[in-house]
Design an enzyme around this catalytic site. Structure first.
Site, PDB file in Angstrom:
ATOM      1  N   GLY A 234      85.054  49.641  53.461  1.00 32.82           N
ATOM      2  CA  GLY A 234      85.566  48.412  52.646  1.00 32.82           C
ATOM      3  C   GLY A 234      85.843  49.095  51.451  1.00 32.82           C
ATOM      4  O   GLY A 234      85.092  49.842  50.794  1.00 32.82           O
TER       5      GLY A 234
ATOM      6  N   ARG B  48      90.684  65.270  38.494  1.00 33.84           N
ATOM      7  CA  ARG B  48      90.733  65.932  37.409  1.00 33.84           C
ATOM      8  C   ARG B  48      89.697  66.917  37.231  1.00 33.84           C
ATOM      9  O   ARG B  48      89.838  67.921  36.594  1.00 33.84           O
ATOM     10  CB  ARG B  48      91.024  64.964  36.168  1.00 33.84           C
TER      11      ARG B  48
ATOM     12  N   ARG C 244      88.770  51.939  58.806  1.00 32.85           N
ATOM     13  CA  ARG C 244      87.477  52.103  59.647  1.00 32.85           C
ATOM     14  C   ARG C 244      88.152  53.315  60.867  1.00 32.85           C
ATOM     15  O   ARG C 244      89.415  52.855  61.259  1.00 32.85           O
ATOM     16  CB  ARG C 244      86.881  50.987  60.010  1.00 32.85           C
TER      17      ARG C 244
ATOM     18  N   ASP D 171      77.323  52.868  53.399  1.00 35.99           N
ATOM     19  CA  ASP D 171      76.319  53.743  54.109  1.00 35.99           C
ATOM     20  C   ASP D 171      76.884  53.935  55.384  1.00 35.99           C
ATOM     21  O   ASP D 171      76.479  55.221  55.964  1.00 35.99           O
ATOM     22  CB  ASP D 171      75.016  52.585  54.469  1.00 35.99           C
TER      23      ASP D 171
ATOM     24  N   SER E 185      79.876  55.085  55.927  1.00 38.53           N
ATOM     25  CA  SER E 185      80.810  56.374  55.765  1.00 38.53           C
ATOM     26  C   SER E 185      79.760  57.449  55.449  1.00 38.53           C
ATOM     27  O   SER E 185      80.272  58.598  55.937  1.00 38.53           O
ATOM     28  CB  SER E 185      81.446  56.132  54.607  1.00 38.53           C
TER      29      SER E 185
ATOM     30  N   THR F 267      81.015  50.281  47.228  1.00 40.99           N
ATOM     31  CA  THR F 267      80.903  49.136  47.748  1.00 40.99           C
ATOM     32  C   THR F 267      80.275  48.010  46.996  1.00 40.99           C
ATOM     33  O   THR F 267      79.659  48.196  46.050  1.00 40.99           O
ATOM     34  CB  THR F 267      79.790  49.062  49.066  1.00 40.99           C
TER      35      THR F 267
ATOM     36  N   ASP G 116      78.677  45.574  47.646  1.00 42.72           N
ATOM     37  CA  ASP G 116      77.588  44.953  47.995  1.00 42.72           C
ATOM     38  C   ASP G 116      76.258  45.508  47.342  1.00 42.72           C
ATOM     39  O   ASP G 116      75.343  44.829  47.259  1.00 42.72           O
ATOM     40  CB  ASP G 116      77.135  45.093  49.508  1.00 42.72           C
TER      41      ASP G 116
ATOM     42  N   ASP H  77      73.930  47.700  48.057  1.00 41.93           N
ATOM     43  CA  ASP H  77      72.817  47.878  49.023  1.00 41.93           C
ATOM     44  C   ASP H  77      72.478  48.986  49.474  1.00 41.93           C
ATOM     45  O   ASP H  77      72.188  49.394  50.561  1.00 41.93           O
ATOM     46  CB  ASP H  77      73.173  46.684  50.045  1.00 41.93           C
TER      47      ASP H  77
ATOM     48  N   MET I  67      80.427  37.103  48.685  1.00 43.14           N
ATOM     49  CA  MET I  67      80.448  38.048  49.541  1.00 43.14           C
ATOM     50  C   MET I  67      79.194  39.054  49.551  1.00 43.14           C
ATOM     51  O   MET I  67      77.863  38.379  48.639  1.00 43.14           O
ATOM     52  CB  MET I  67      81.411  39.232  49.651  1.00 43.14           C
TER      53      MET I  67
ATOM     54  N   ARG J 189      77.810  41.058  52.632  1.00 43.61           N
ATOM     55  CA  ARG J 189      77.178  40.964  53.890  1.00 43.61           C
ATOM     56  C   ARG J 189      75.884  40.435  53.828  1.00 43.61           C
ATOM     57  O   ARG J 189      75.540  39.262  53.373  1.00 43.61           O
ATOM     58  CB  ARG J 189      77.316  42.563  54.262  1.00 43.61           C
TER      59      ARG J 189
ATOM     60  N   LYS K  74      71.278  13.912  37.502  1.00 40.78           N
ATOM     61  CA  LYS K  74      71.922  15.169  37.490  1.00 40.78           C
ATOM     62  C   LYS K  74      72.615  15.383  38.745  1.00 40.78           C
ATOM     63  O   LYS K  74      72.151  15.635  39.610  1.00 40.78           O
ATOM     64  CB  LYS K  74      70.792  16.251  37.373  1.00 40.78           C
TER      65      LYS K  74
ATOM     66  N   ARG L  61      81.634  19.490  48.430  1.00 41.48           N
ATOM     67  CA  ARG L  61      82.518  20.511  48.619  1.00 41.48           C
ATOM     68  C   ARG L  61      82.152  21.949  48.812  1.00 41.48           C
ATOM     69  O   ARG L  61      81.485  22.514  48.480  1.00 41.48           O
ATOM     70  CB  ARG L  61      83.660  20.610  47.494  1.00 41.48           C
TER      71      ARG L  61
ATOM     72  N   GLN M 175      87.037  38.962  45.689  1.00 42.38           N
ATOM     73  CA  GLN M 175      85.996  39.660  45.092  1.00 42.38           C
ATOM     74  C   GLN M 175      85.992  41.175  45.409  1.00 42.38           C
ATOM     75  O   GLN M 175      85.376  41.956  44.928  1.00 42.38           O
ATOM     76  CB  GLN M 175      84.477  39.299  45.813  1.00 42.38           C
ATOM     77  N   ARG M 176      87.032  41.668  46.312  1.00 45.92           N
ATOM     78  CA  ARG M 176      87.138  43.117  46.619  1.00 45.92           C
ATOM     79  C   ARG M 176      88.237  43.621  45.500  1.00 45.92           C
ATOM     80  O   ARG M 176      88.422  44.936  45.619  1.00 45.92           O
ATOM     81  CB  ARG M 176      87.631  43.191  48.027  1.00 45.92           C
TER      82      ARG M 176
END
Lengths: 326, 326, 326, 326
Positions: free
Chosen positions: A14, A28, A75, A106, A108, A129, A131, A133, A173, A175, A217, A250, A258-259
């Site tokens: 990703g 460089r 992928r 991870d 990859s 990534t 994530d 993680d 996101m 995962r 509230k 909602r 987010q990516r």
């Protein structure tokens, strides 16, 4: 120690904002050390298909601020078969490539680890990534941008939630990792944060929503990680609607925004430092490691330890989050 | 002509960025003309519940740049009953209110129209909706902000679509109006735009995607209005997956981020001008109209004509959109 | 250990994005622990003038995302005189305040240190400054937002620099600290970064610009800290124009935009953690310290050590910066 | 009517966000009509130096959202001499170019007008300037982006102005046109707006600041156009400091950030429509006109009338601005 002369860089898995800054740094720094640097298109797939292009300093001009990856990503199942890796190796050899930088997650790294075990091409991994993680690093390339994108979106949602006195359930996101949820939830003052790593009792949340209603509230934000056991925002919404049928609820799934986007200052610097360190590692003969940042210093982790991290959430953060949103 | 002395302002229906700028303009223009100005909380519901507060110049300081509405908003069924309107009227009379500014959409205007027919309180409507589907005005408060929020999100999605050579189907708001889809689609170079007003043949889109695939154009964005007959982005995705099972397709529903955020320059100015004009209209004895902008000039439309517009999409735009994305 | 019952919080010195998030955390953590929490307006000046207001949980609702400070800030010379501090003390005593949280920079900490030495009111400092030049912490509240604001501005400037093949000299804030210059310079790929801590030889820069011109690299960005010995961007421009009279040069001074704006995720979390820790420190009897973050953990530094840091720039960063911009 | 077969497009003068969207529209509309389309680098200078490149559909992929101009821009004195234009013509003829689209301001149009009078190459002008000071069009490409950039910056400045109760004098671009000042001033609630077109009595402003001080309104923003007779923000600041020596005053010159950045939705659509219309005009034999937008419709103005506009500011706007900021 064998000297490295020709290196290649690819982005895999990703995509994450900051990957371009990392590619720029690898290219460089390599050129500065008089290496020939190649870009492999579409991750491992490009190694198999010999989509390998020479890179100049100009090839990476004006990309540090761009989201996405100019090398594209994909992928590639074939690379996880011995025959695929052999073909990849043969293509690298056509260009005399003797060092490889893999920017990805991870999955990859597992591929890179296998590849470097079988063939004499040292690999360096960079954690790219959103994530966050990955074991062996405090930050991953793209995380800071992703959480900032998330909070800008959630701030906007709070505007309309507040106008209507509504409950919003917002899915971010990550995962099966809750870092994006935790950070964006604290930073937006979310009333509840639901992370995969931390058991949330939906009954408690409902009791809390009812208590909030009694004290008038009515605006409440729940931030939930996509990998939460309830099935994400839609799952949570269903459970709440079932028990609080009158709640004005909602759902927002922030999704792929987010990516993308221009990376933050922190992601650009992180990516630059990691790309710079990756080439230095290859030159120094450090092989088959992931470059991480630990306590603001470059830190190397053997690729086979750079797996998905099972980090525990600090219980103090969880407590703080509850207190501050009250 | 009866002199107006005490006016009230409220926001009603779905919130839209710029409503605060409009409230600020009504309050400060009223005060400048030595009127007493009241804010009604939660739209018509606040009229029924007598949630009516005096406003000063300071009450609206530092809000021109804020999303949401400080007066909050709500839907109120009771107001659409004669008994509800009577109660509302009695509450306004307690404060001697003799003029009302309603910021909202066509539903809110219908309420205002009924109310002003039954009682001697002149009403002025301001079009506050991100959907831009109101007759009698070229722009509505919130539309420009919503489309800019949408294009920032879609730009981010294009980053990741481009990195992966993916097809994204992106759903934008607008209920049964296609303006947000059309404008955000053109501005992001979307390959296809699906508006409720314009019949899209999904077979044509699929044929086009196949043609693009043949010429290796694999990144494609489809922007679809939430009110499209196919059922929005998820509906379209299903139809595409059915016919192109191998397509790497993702769905993004931009959702409520389009309702929040700091208003754009255009929305702040539009809202300021409209709020200013609304008070001037009340002072001049112009009653029961909506304040619109036509060809950059203030334009009054009788409230009962300020209904949802059935504007046709300009076929030249649709053609242009296709040519430019090719 | 004396129990704390009534605490006050103030913001002092130059404002920084994230101060509101820190105020919110102090107020809500205090209330959670059943303390009475007061807000002092305008920093120390409000202590002298008894502008001290009780805070509720609602007082800090919806501010975590706001720039500026709801408590306002000011500089106050009188407080640096014994008589001023005595008056301040007497005002605090009127409210029975027995703990004080000061959000500000090193100047504000010196005042707090003096005050706590003279009177029996424990003080906790939180580092709130965009300059990141405080010893005892890796980050200060506002720095991350300021550098992100700077890079967004510099990215825009690069657009126009690139369109015209121009040299831009861009001045960023930081007083005599170069952190904003260093971080924003790396993150935008600036060709040269001029920090007060690091001697830049303008002759070298000019030689480099000439070398770039020979290889047709005409777009160059120089990021200079406002406190640089040459006198900031205007000083540098003059020196360059003197030696390269034909260079197409422009100066941009980013200025106070770096102090405002919605705080980044990192600044909101940093401020939240620090505010939370400040109250816990008061409850635990930890007195007269600054709350910092070191290696991502809360770290306490005695207030009299929390002075302006004379941190050295890592020479590796300086080298990297040169290599990556080439 | 002579058929057009090969067209060229260039950007000239100061760059403006949205120029890339216009280039994209010209290229793709041309290709759709089976024309050969060329891009001229660096404006008229590229015509003289024969820096003329063939453009494909892909050449303009993924640029609609980018600031700056991929064709680069420059000022070129030589083109304003007959010999220079002759050379330019000869270079165009080498590529058989028989139509030219010039995106720029009134200076660029004068050049185009001269050129088309002397040689048989029809020219179409597109108004690309952030200043919005061109006759024959309601909007120019880049204006909407520039004012939105300005208001984002001024919103940030208000955060810090408000924290400190300060007076800020903010200079915006626009050369001798006050549109950016007027629009950004209204949209940010500036207390005073100083436009070149509208005589501002500094004594009145100072009297007003004094009146505000008496009623404890200490935060004041003055937005001044760079071309104002007082000499811009620094000039105004000096006059104020002279008469109000105790005022806590700061100057911000927003500068070149107003020229860069991703274009807004409106600018992208405007540029797309204009680029599309320019090619259609060439195909239809409409020569030597500027494409404008009047009342949201494409409008052609003879190039020699498309000079700098001396538009009067609407006095109602000026009055409104004063009332709303009070």
């Amino acid at each position: 120690m064998k000297k490295v002369n020709n290196i290649a860089v690819l982005t895999s898995g990703g995509d994450a904002p900051g990957m371009n800054a990392a590619v720029r740094a690898v290219v460089r720094t390599g050129i500065y050390h008089q290496l020939n640097v190649y870009g492999v298109m579409y991750g491992y797939r490009g190694m198999l298909k010999n989509e390998i292009l020479p890179m100049e300093s100009k090839s990476v001009a004006n990309i540090i601020q761009r989201g996405g990856t100019i090398l594209k990503t994909a992928r590639c199942k074939e690379f996880y078969e011995p025959a695929g890796r052999k073909k990849a190796y043969e293509n690298l050899k056509k260009h005399n490539i003797d060092g490889l930088v893999v920017i990805g997650g991870d999955g990859s790294f597992k591929g890179a680890q296998k590849f470097s075990e079988e063939f004499d091409i040292p690999c360096i991994g960079l954690p790219g990534t959103i994530d966050k993680d990955i074991a062996g690093t405090d930050f991953t390339i793209g995380f800071d941008t992703a959480v900032n994108t998330a909070i800008e979106a959630i701030d906007k949602i709070r505007d309309t939630a507040d106008a209507h006195d509504r409950l919003f359930i917002i899915e971010v996101m990550g995962r099966d990792a809750g870092y994006i949820a935790l950070h964006s939830g604290i930073a937006t003052g979310a009333e509840h944060i639901m992370m995969p790593e931390h058991k949330s009792d939906v009954d408690d949340i409902i009791a809390d929503l009812q208590a909030n209603e009694r004290r008038r509230k009515l605006v409440n934000l729940i931030v939930v990680a996509e990998g939460h056991e309830t099935g994400g925002a839609n799952g949570v919404a269903e459970m709440i609607k079932h028990q609080l049928p009158n709640a004005d609820t909602r759902v927002c799934i922030l999704g792929h925004i987010q990516r993308g986007g221009s990376p933050t200052c922190q992601d650009r610097i992180l990516a630059s430092r990691m790309g710079y360190a990756a080439v230095n590692a290859l030159l120094e003969g450090t092989h088959n490691v992931m470059v991480g940042i630990v306590n603001d210093r470059i830190h190397y982790t053997p690729l086979d330890h750079a797996c998905k991290a099972k980090q525990e959430m600090d219980p103090e953060w969880v407590k703080m989050c509850k207190i501050l949103a009250s």
